[in-house]
Design an enzyme around this catalytic site. Sequence first.
Site, PDB file in Angstrom:
ATOM      1  N   SER A 171      -0.515   5.979   3.396  1.00 14.10           N
ATOM      2  CA  SER A 171      -0.384   4.614   4.019  1.00 14.10           C
ATOM      3  C   SER A 171       0.983   4.820   4.773  1.00 14.10           C
ATOM      4  O   SER A 171       1.734   5.850   4.778  1.00 14.10           O
ATOM      5  CB  SER A 171       0.071   3.715   2.887  1.00 14.10           C
ATOM      6  OG  SER A 171       0.717   2.495   3.358  1.00 14.10           O
ATOM      7  N   TYR A 184       4.760   1.148  -4.891  1.00 11.09           N
ATOM      8  CA  TYR A 184       3.546   1.541  -4.011  1.00 11.09           C
ATOM      9  C   TYR A 184       3.925   2.532  -2.919  1.00 11.09           C
ATOM     10  O   TYR A 184       3.318   3.566  -2.960  1.00 11.09           O
ATOM     11  CB  TYR A 184       3.152   0.385  -3.764  1.00 11.09           C
ATOM     12  CG  TYR A 184       1.911   0.325  -2.534  1.00 11.09           C
ATOM     13  CD1 TYR A 184       0.704   0.723  -2.836  1.00 11.09           C
ATOM     14  CD2 TYR A 184       2.086   0.340  -1.232  1.00 11.09           C
ATOM     15  CE1 TYR A 184      -0.179   1.073  -2.201  1.00 11.09           C
ATOM     16  CE2 TYR A 184       1.150   0.628  -0.272  1.00 11.09           C
ATOM     17  CZ  TYR A 184       0.091   0.878  -0.693  1.00 11.09           C
ATOM     18  OH  TYR A 184      -1.212   0.885   0.256  1.00 11.09           O
TER      19      TYR A 184
END
Length: 279
Positions: A171, A184
Amino acid sequence: VPGQAQGEQPGKEYKMQPKPEIIRENYKGCDKLKGKVALITGGDSGIGRSVAVHFAREGADIAIIYLNEDKDAQETRGMVEKEGRKCILIAGDIGNKSFCEQAVEQTVKELGQLNIIINNAGEQHTQERVDEIPQEQLERTFKTNIFSYFYISQAAMKHLKAGDTIINTTSVTAYHGHKTMIDYASTKGAIVSFTRSMAINLAEKGIRVNGVAPGPIWTPLIPGSFSEERVAAFGKKTPLGRAGQPSEVGPCFVFLACDDASYITGQIIHPNGGDFIGS
């Protein structure tokens, strides 16, 4: 994107408005993955669904691992079969090592081989302060987002051979961090290092390992994670001024999985709307 929230994970694609674009109508397959078998975690919806359909259009058979999103998974299987390819569905928790091992073996048993691993499934939760992150959430996020990448890859080692490939979904948060999703973003940073280390480790076997680091993409994870207000503003801060679609990410995986990328390993592609990333 209108404001909307589902309030639970995994999010459900069939509940989203508008629906994500999975593959462009003008995308022409040309047998780049003919005769291959791909195992995709989180393949029921979003980016995983887009990868499954793109791969099918390029000639691959597909095994999809998902948690409990049966309706989405069935729809994805229908999309793959519409492309004339086989698709098996495997439901379970990828945070469990034995399940990951069983899923790999089921894929090989039912589809005959295994050539492409797509470690893609993930979850994210917001907390305003690091000391507010519950231990259960922390452990759950790491099990889903990075431990599973190890579990699936380890189980696949006895089946992969020279010319096969592993592609990991990381990401943009791995590079910029995230104020309210610290756990995360940390797992996504770990995936980058995992990708680079695995690429070095498997190079002598002729197995390539790469990654894709999407920016804000319109997937079920978004309404499943954020408030209506945040969803309505999602992606607007990118240079292109909008969220991306899964259809704009799937082709990145096709490129890395096929022979066009035969001299590429240990690298990350960044479909993120113009957010420049340093190495």
